[in-house]
Design a protein around this motif. Sequence first.
Motif, PDB file in Angstrom:
ATOM      1  N   TRP A   3     -59.210  -6.875 -14.138  1.00  0.00           N
ATOM      2  CA  TRP A   3     -60.531  -6.750 -13.528  1.00  0.00           C
ATOM      3  C   TRP A   3     -61.124  -5.384 -13.799  1.00  0.00           C
ATOM      4  O   TRP A   3     -60.422  -4.378 -13.919  1.00  0.00           O
ATOM      5  N   SER A   4     -62.451  -5.358 -13.794  1.00  0.00           N
ATOM      6  CA  SER A   4     -63.176  -4.098 -13.951  1.00  0.00           C
ATOM      7  C   SER A   4     -63.194  -3.345 -12.621  1.00  0.00           C
ATOM      8  O   SER A   4     -62.825  -3.886 -11.574  1.00  0.00           O
ATOM      9  N   ASN A  45     -65.798  -2.541 -10.954  1.00  0.00           N
ATOM     10  CA  ASN A  45     -66.746  -3.207 -10.053  1.00  0.00           C
ATOM     11  C   ASN A  45     -66.119  -4.425  -9.378  1.00  0.00           C
ATOM     12  O   ASN A  45     -66.311  -4.648  -8.177  1.00  0.00           O
ATOM     13  N   GLN A  46     -65.367  -5.216 -10.128  1.00  0.00           N
ATOM     14  CA  GLN A  46     -64.708  -6.391  -9.549  1.00  0.00           C
ATOM     15  C   GLN A  46     -63.677  -5.966  -8.501  1.00  0.00           C
ATOM     16  O   GLN A  46     -63.582  -6.558  -7.427  1.00  0.00           O
ATOM     17  N   ALA A  93     -63.617  -3.171  -6.770  1.00  0.00           N
ATOM     18  CA  ALA A  93     -64.325  -2.611  -5.609  1.00  0.00           C
ATOM     19  C   ALA A  93     -64.890  -3.726  -4.733  1.00  0.00           C
ATOM     20  O   ALA A  93     -64.769  -3.684  -3.500  1.00  0.00           O
ATOM     21  N   ARG A  94     -65.497  -4.729  -5.362  1.00  0.00           N
ATOM     22  CA  ARG A  94     -66.089  -5.843  -4.603  1.00  0.00           C
ATOM     23  C   ARG A  94     -65.006  -6.624  -3.855  1.00  0.00           C
ATOM     24  O   ARG A  94     -65.133  -6.911  -2.663  1.00  0.00           O
ATOM     25  N   ARG A 121     -66.655   1.781  -5.566  1.00  0.00           N
ATOM     26  CA  ARG A 121     -66.162   1.822  -6.942  1.00  0.00           C
ATOM     27  C   ARG A 121     -65.496   3.168  -7.227  1.00  0.00           C
ATOM     28  O   ARG A 121     -64.459   3.240  -7.885  1.00  0.00           O
ATOM     29  N   GLU A 122     -66.097   4.250  -6.721  1.00  0.00           N
ATOM     30  CA  GLU A 122     -65.556   5.587  -6.932  1.00  0.00           C
ATOM     31  C   GLU A 122     -64.174   5.728  -6.294  1.00  0.00           C
ATOM     32  O   GLU A 122     -63.302   6.400  -6.820  1.00  0.00           O
ATOM     33  N   GLN A 146     -61.689   3.961  -8.486  1.00  0.00           N
ATOM     34  CA  GLN A 146     -61.412   4.776  -9.664  1.00  0.00           C
ATOM     35  C   GLN A 146     -60.506   5.955  -9.307  1.00  0.00           C
ATOM     36  O   GLN A 146     -59.545   6.255 -10.031  1.00  0.00           O
TER      37      GLN A 146
END
Length: 163
Positions: A14-15, A17-18, A20-21, A27-28, A31
């Motif tokens: 997953w990215s 954004n995925q 985090a959601r 998102r930060e 990361q």
Amino acid sequence: MAAEVVSQNDWFNWSLNQLAREFGIARETVQSRLRSANINPNGERRGFPVYSVAQAAKAILVPQTSLGVTLNDPDKMSPQDRAYWFKAEIDRVKLEREIGAAVYVNESREQMAVIAKTGLQVLETLPDILERDFGLDADVIAGVEARVDVLREQWANLLEETE
């Protein structure tokens, strides 16, 4: 909007954004936690890094400070975090008391003393009952009294140990 076809290998990559959601955090933050746990991307999708969900979940779900120290130790927390932690612990103990999962130590000791006292009263009168109501032999009565005395000593020792 057209649906994207994703290979099975990408289902669990997953990215940011995925992640985090799905984990409900910024998102930060995702990361930062991935970076502090040394989690590297598993590849790229549409030019963006994707991470193994299994590895990312471990890094995201384990609460960490910027130093990588777990937040369960109040001695290693900032003063503000420590205050929040102790407030939460006090609230947890209050809740446990309300639902009956915890009692104060003194209440517990008092209850144990009442139980022990009641039990000892029954045991101390047992030889008299056995002699009067059942006409047992004096040797049997003496044996019962000796066993009651041993039990009384054991209970006394156990009560002393708990204090």
